[in-house]
Design an enzyme around this catalytic site. Structure first.
Site, short mmCIF file in Angstrom:
data_model
loop_
_atom_site.label_atom_id
_atom_site.label_comp_id
_atom_site.label_asym_id
_atom_site.label_seq_id
_atom_site.Cartn_x
_atom_site.Cartn_y
_atom_site.Cartn_z
CB ALA A 155 -0.92 0.00 1.22
CB CYS A 156 0.88 4.12 -2.33
SG CYS A 156 1.55 5.78 -2.50
#
Length: 261
Positions: free
Chosen positions: A137-138
């Site tokens: 997840a960014c």
């Protein structure tokens, strides 16, 4: 002069191809430094240039009719839905941009902060190089010089550069689709819930900050002022050239990911 293109909704592969087509033209000095503001026809998950597709729950994407695309830039997965996305493309020799990724990231961040001030949003930039959690997840932590509000990640960006151009694009969320975002990843349910609770405290969107969403024209006016202040150049409304559109069409296949493969 900086060209500002107010674009519309497109499929993810078109958006990525268009960003690259613009950057290639800017790199050849056929077009000036360019900002493009745009949105997405479908909710779309973009993954980084080298990110593993194995991290993503393809069945969930199909069930929710979420598209999948690979970015020309690095970084990790971003869900583009209710947002405005920006592109900034400059020639590698632009006098305002340092020669390093981090240095140019900082200058562009300053322009983004000035732009958000026009919307009544007071932002900061992350000063530290954070360690991300071990997730695809960014948004689990802001990277250095990304835009934050009260230490919460607001604008996530990614950059690619070569010997000709700097291409940076990023997501400005209007309403962050947190539950869908977490469910897109292949991980046990307890880890998903842990990630959800973590992100709840770590991300923020426009609607939360000012109690409404912002249309593309208002965002364009904000970018015009912010980038003029930092880059000390006039920002002028423009449009894609015929050759940029043709090159975009040729590049689309480069970014498409077939979910049935």
């Amino acid at each position: 002069m900086i060209r500002l293109i107010i674009d519309t909704y497109h499929m993810g592969s078109w958006n990525m191809a268009c960003d690259l087509a613009i950057a290639k033209h800017v790199g050849k000095k056929v077009q000036p430094t360019t900002i493009r503001l745009y949105s997405w026809n479908l909710a779309t998950l973009s993954i980084g240039r080298f990110q593993k597709i194995e991290d993503i729950d393809i069945d969930y994407l199909k069930k929710k009719y979420i598209d999948l695309v690979r970015r020309p830039t690095g970084g990790r997965a971003v869900l583009h839905h209710k947002e405005i996305t920006y592109l900034f493309a400059a020639n590698i020799d632009h006098p305002k941009l340092p020669k390093s990724v981090v240095g140019s990231y900082k200058v562009i961040a300053e322009a983004l902060i000035k732009s958000m001030e026009e919307l009544g949003i007071k932002c900061d930039m992350e000063k530290n190089k954070n360690n991300h959690n071990n997730t695809p997840a960014c948004y689990d932590a802001p990277s250095i010089y990304e835009i934050t509000v009260d230490k919460k990640k607001f604008i996530g960006s990614a950059q690619y550069r070569n010997e000709s151009y700097v291409l940076q694009h990023g997501s400005i969320p209007q309403i962050f689709p947190l539950r869908d975002y977490v469910n897109l990843f292949k991980m046990p349910e307890d880890k998903k819930e842990k990630l959800y609770k973590h992100l709840e405290k770590r991300v923020i969107d426009i609607n939360t900050l000012i109690g409404r969403t912002v249309d593309c024209e208002e965002m364009a006016n904000a970018f015009k002022k912010g980038f003029e202040d930092v880059f000390e150049e006039e920002v002028v409304l423009g449009e894609l050239s015929p050759s940029e559109i043709e090159l975009t069409k040729k590049l689309v296949d480069k970014f498409e990911i077939n979910l049935d493969d």
